[in-house]
Design a protein around this motif. Structure first.
Motif, PDB file in Angstrom:
ATOM      1  N   VAL B  14     -16.633  -9.457 -30.084  1.00 47.23           N
ATOM      2  CA  VAL B  14     -17.458 -10.944 -28.789  1.00 47.23           C
ATOM      3  C   VAL B  14     -18.159 -11.118 -27.373  1.00 47.23           C
ATOM      4  N   PHE B  15     -16.874 -10.698 -27.322  1.00 48.11           N
ATOM      5  CA  PHE B  15     -17.095 -10.714 -25.475  1.00 48.11           C
ATOM      6  C   PHE B  15     -18.635 -10.153 -24.941  1.00 48.11           C
ATOM      7  N   GLY B  18     -21.888 -11.122 -25.953  1.00 50.62           N
ATOM      8  CA  GLY B  18     -21.897 -11.821 -25.038  1.00 50.62           C
ATOM      9  C   GLY B  18     -22.349 -11.626 -23.474  1.00 50.62           C
ATOM     10  N   SER B  34     -25.461 -17.026 -24.301  1.00 50.07           N
ATOM     11  CA  SER B  34     -24.424 -15.709 -23.914  1.00 50.07           C
ATOM     12  C   SER B  34     -23.273 -16.183 -23.507  1.00 50.07           C
ATOM     13  N   GLU B  36     -21.336 -19.395 -24.180  1.00 52.17           N
ATOM     14  CA  GLU B  36     -20.638 -20.474 -24.722  1.00 52.17           C
ATOM     15  C   GLU B  36     -20.630 -18.850 -25.288  1.00 52.17           C
ATOM     16  N   LEU B  37     -20.957 -17.628 -26.072  1.00 52.65           N
ATOM     17  CA  LEU B  37     -20.190 -16.529 -26.668  1.00 52.65           C
ATOM     18  C   LEU B  37     -19.449 -15.979 -26.379  1.00 52.65           C
ATOM     19  N   LEU B  39     -17.268 -17.243 -23.653  1.00 55.74           N
ATOM     20  CA  LEU B  39     -16.270 -18.112 -24.370  1.00 55.74           C
ATOM     21  C   LEU B  39     -15.893 -18.435 -25.047  1.00 55.74           C
ATOM     22  N   ASN B  40     -16.786 -18.144 -26.362  1.00 62.22           N
ATOM     23  CA  ASN B  40     -15.845 -18.208 -27.414  1.00 62.22           C
ATOM     24  C   ASN B  40     -15.162 -17.028 -28.049  1.00 62.22           C
ATOM     25  N   ASN B  43     -11.902 -17.561 -26.358  1.00 61.48           N
ATOM     26  CA  ASN B  43     -11.217 -18.410 -27.047  1.00 61.48           C
ATOM     27  C   ASN B  43     -10.180 -18.378 -28.421  1.00 61.48           C
ATOM     28  N   ILE B  44     -10.813 -17.033 -28.802  1.00 58.20           N
ATOM     29  CA  ILE B  44     -10.407 -15.989 -30.197  1.00 58.20           C
ATOM     30  C   ILE B  44      -9.255 -15.776 -29.739  1.00 58.20           C
ATOM     31  N   VAL B  62      -7.424 -23.707 -24.201  1.00 59.76           N
ATOM     32  CA  VAL B  62      -8.523 -23.286 -24.802  1.00 59.76           C
ATOM     33  C   VAL B  62      -9.069 -24.732 -25.104  1.00 59.76           C
ATOM     34  N   VAL B  65     -10.678 -24.884 -21.589  1.00 54.62           N
ATOM     35  CA  VAL B  65     -12.026 -24.548 -21.671  1.00 54.62           C
ATOM     36  C   VAL B  65     -13.169 -24.922 -22.302  1.00 54.62           C
ATOM     37  N   ILE B  66     -12.806 -25.892 -23.189  1.00 57.44           N
ATOM     38  CA  ILE B  66     -14.030 -26.734 -24.603  1.00 57.44           C
ATOM     39  C   ILE B  66     -14.566 -27.588 -23.251  1.00 57.44           C
ATOM     40  N   ALA B  69     -17.014 -26.332 -20.869  1.00 57.64           N
ATOM     41  CA  ALA B  69     -17.616 -25.232 -21.868  1.00 57.64           C
ATOM     42  C   ALA B  69     -18.890 -26.652 -21.766  1.00 57.64           C
TER      43      ALA B  69
END
Lengths: 172, 100
Positions: B14-15, B18, B34, B36-37, B39-40, B43-44, B62, B65-66, B69
């Motif tokens: 995912v990173f 992004g 991207s 946000e992608l 960051l997610n 987070n995972i 996390v 981080v949210i 974000a």
């Protein structure tokens, strides 16, 4: 077995939707794919026994940030923008860089030493009244009180900054 | 029990998607998505580490981080609005005032 199947479902949907977020020509479609992505990430958090974060993911990411994105996309008139080519000229360089980065990061994964295990085991969380959310609250308001206050300041700065940047300039 | 490596693989994928979107797209709103992608993706992996090391600090991180974000999205979208008001474009290669 069931956990692996659920993980496989979430992983496949997450990877597909993140590719679609990047590849969609229309930003509105990107935002809607991202909504699906965030719901599946919240499901992944539930699998990892992080109920509080799953709720936060849906409330803040899907409920607040994405609505803000959608609002701005609809506010700007992007009819002309979505006709041209969506990717810039450095497409190939970007692809090579991203794949190289993935290879480098994933090659370090084997080197991870097993760290010391903390005190918050699943049995301890289940035995606590309130579960995961109660423990997060307890840790956040004791050990992480100062970062929590700084986060509130960051949000205040964001509020003021957004208003200052987005307002129409007053004629003097 | 799903091994932690699976979560880390997903996080890396995912990173990287992004990163690729951030570098290659022209539309500034998709570039923001991207971020946000990315960051997610991080987070995972943070939540996975928090679960497997039985430590709450990953989940606290996390949460922060949210929060960051959300602030970043508000500021960034305000910048996009003021940019669009001045230049009437959302393509980053049309925005070259600073000759970067």
């Amino acid at each position: 077995m069931l956990a692996e199947i659920f993980f496989a479902y979430f992983a496949v949907v997450i990877v597909l939707t993140s590719i679609l977020v990047i590849a969609s020509r229309n930003p509105v479609h990107s935002v809607l794919w991202m909504l699906l992505l965030f719901f599946h990430i919240a499901g992944l958090y539930l699998m990892l026994d992080a109920e509080f974060l799953a709720a936060i993911q849906i409330i803040i990411y899907a409920g607040a940030i994405l609505v803000l994105f959608l609002f701005v996309v609809l506010l700007l008139n992007l009819k002309e923008e979505i006709k041209g080519r969506p990717f810039s000229r450095i497409f190939v360089i970007a692809l090579v860089l991203a794949i190289g980065m993935a290879v480098v990061i994933s090659s370090t994964m084997k080197l991870l030493p097993p760290g010391p295990v903390g005190q918050y085991s699943m049995d301890m969380i289940r035995a606590t009244k309130g579960g995961n959310s109660s423990i997060i609250g307890r840790v956040m308001y004791t050990e992480f009180l100062f970062p929590f206050e700084i986060a509130s300041t960051i949000l205040l700065v964001a509020i003021i900054g957004a208003i200052v940047l987005a307002k129409k300039r007053l004629r003097s | 029990m799903v091994p932690i490596q699976w979560y880390l693989w997903l996080s890396v994928i995912v990173f990287s998607i992004g990163v690729f979107g951030f570098l290659s797209r022209r539309n500034i709103i998709v570039i923001f998505m991207s971020i946000e992608l990315m960051l997610n993706g991080v987070n995972i992996s943070l939540v996975a580490f928090s679960h497997y090391l039985q430590d709450m600090r990953g989940q606290i991180l996390v949460f922060f981080v949210i929060a960051v974000a959300a602030a970043e999205a508000a500021i960034g979208l305000a910048i996009i609005i003021s940019l669009f008001r001045n230049k009437a474009t959302a393509h980053v290669d049309d925005i070259d005032e600073m000759k970067g």
